[in-house]
Design a protein around this motif. Structure first.
Motif, PDB file in Angstrom:
ATOM      1  N   LEU A  24       0.838  -1.205   0.000  1.00  0.00           N
ATOM      2  CA  LEU A  24       0.000   0.000   0.000  1.00  0.00           C
ATOM      3  C   LEU A  24       0.873   1.254   0.000  1.00  0.00           C
ATOM      4  N   GLU A  25       1.949   1.241   0.775  1.00  0.00           N
ATOM      5  CA  GLU A  25       2.889   2.371   0.794  1.00  0.00           C
ATOM      6  C   GLU A  25       3.462   2.607  -0.600  1.00  0.00           C
ATOM      7  N   THR A  26       3.842   1.535  -1.275  1.00  0.00           N
ATOM      8  CA  THR A  26       4.403   1.642  -2.618  1.00  0.00           C
ATOM      9  C   THR A  26       3.350   2.140  -3.597  1.00  0.00           C
ATOM     10  N   TYR A  27       2.133   1.639  -3.502  1.00  0.00           N
ATOM     11  CA  TYR A  27       1.067   2.029  -4.416  1.00  0.00           C
ATOM     12  C   TYR A  27       0.804   3.532  -4.339  1.00  0.00           C
ATOM     13  N   TYR A  28       0.738   4.072  -3.117  1.00  0.00           N
ATOM     14  CA  TYR A  28       0.453   5.502  -2.947  1.00  0.00           C
ATOM     15  C   TYR A  28       1.714   6.366  -2.866  1.00  0.00           C
ATOM     16  N   GLY A  29       2.894   5.735  -2.795  1.00  0.00           N
ATOM     17  CA  GLY A  29       4.141   6.496  -2.726  1.00  0.00           C
ATOM     18  C   GLY A  29       4.283   7.279  -1.433  1.00  0.00           C
ATOM     19  N   VAL A  30       3.894   6.650  -0.312  1.00  0.00           N
ATOM     20  CA  VAL A  30       3.940   7.318   0.990  1.00  0.00           C
ATOM     21  C   VAL A  30       4.767   6.486   1.967  1.00  0.00           C
ATOM     22  N   SER A  31       5.018   7.049   3.132  1.00  0.00           N
ATOM     23  CA  SER A  31       5.802   6.364   4.162  1.00  0.00           C
ATOM     24  C   SER A  31       4.901   5.503   5.044  1.00  0.00           C
ATOM     25  N   ASP A  32       5.539   4.679   5.857  1.00  0.00           N
ATOM     26  CA  ASP A  32       4.771   3.858   6.799  1.00  0.00           C
ATOM     27  C   ASP A  32       4.042   4.739   7.811  1.00  0.00           C
ATOM     28  N   TRP A  33       4.646   5.846   8.185  1.00  0.00           N
ATOM     29  CA  TRP A  33       4.020   6.765   9.127  1.00  0.00           C
ATOM     30  C   TRP A  33       2.715   7.312   8.557  1.00  0.00           C
ATOM     31  N   THR A  34       2.704   7.633   7.281  1.00  0.00           N
ATOM     32  CA  THR A  34       1.496   8.158   6.638  1.00  0.00           C
ATOM     33  C   THR A  34       0.385   7.115   6.655  1.00  0.00           C
ATOM     34  N   VAL A  35       0.713   5.870   6.320  1.00  0.00           N
ATOM     35  CA  VAL A  35      -0.298   4.810   6.338  1.00  0.00           C
ATOM     36  C   VAL A  35      -0.841   4.628   7.750  1.00  0.00           C
ATOM     37  N   LEU A  36       0.018   4.677   8.754  1.00  0.00           N
ATOM     38  CA  LEU A  36      -0.441   4.558  10.135  1.00  0.00           C
ATOM     39  C   LEU A  36      -1.381   5.703  10.502  1.00  0.00           C
ATOM     40  N   ARG A  37      -1.091   6.897  10.035  1.00  0.00           N
ATOM     41  CA  ARG A  37      -2.008   8.044  10.256  1.00  0.00           C
ATOM     42  C   ARG A  37      -3.351   7.786   9.602  1.00  0.00           C
TER      43      ARG A  37
END
Length: 75
Positions: A24-37
């Motif tokens: 999911l992080e790779t798909y959206y190009g975001v960090s793990d912190w962002t996904v946790l938020r």
């Protein structure tokens, strides 16, 4: 005999693959912190195993369509 990586089998009707957090992080190009938020903000999560989680991309896309502007404004 073909290698395992060469064999492609279609998914049964109605079966949707679930993504790991890294995918999911790779798909959206975001960090793990962002996904946790996003998870804290209510993004849909599918329980996996005893402590794991997976993500239904269709459900996440729907959630992002509803909450994406709010998330961008709070960043």
């Amino acid at each position: 005999m073909p290698k395992k990586s060469d064999r492609q089998v279609g998914l049964p009707a109605g079966l949707v693959p679930l993504l790991s957090q890294k995918e999911l992080e790779t798909y959206y190009g975001v960090s793990d912190w962002t996904v946790l938020r996003w998870i804290e903000a209510g993004m849909p999560v599918e329980p996996f195993g005893s402590r794991g989680r997976r993500f239904d991309l269709g459900a996440v896309r729907g959630w992002m369509a509803e909450h994406g502007q709010q998330l961008a404004a709070s960043a």
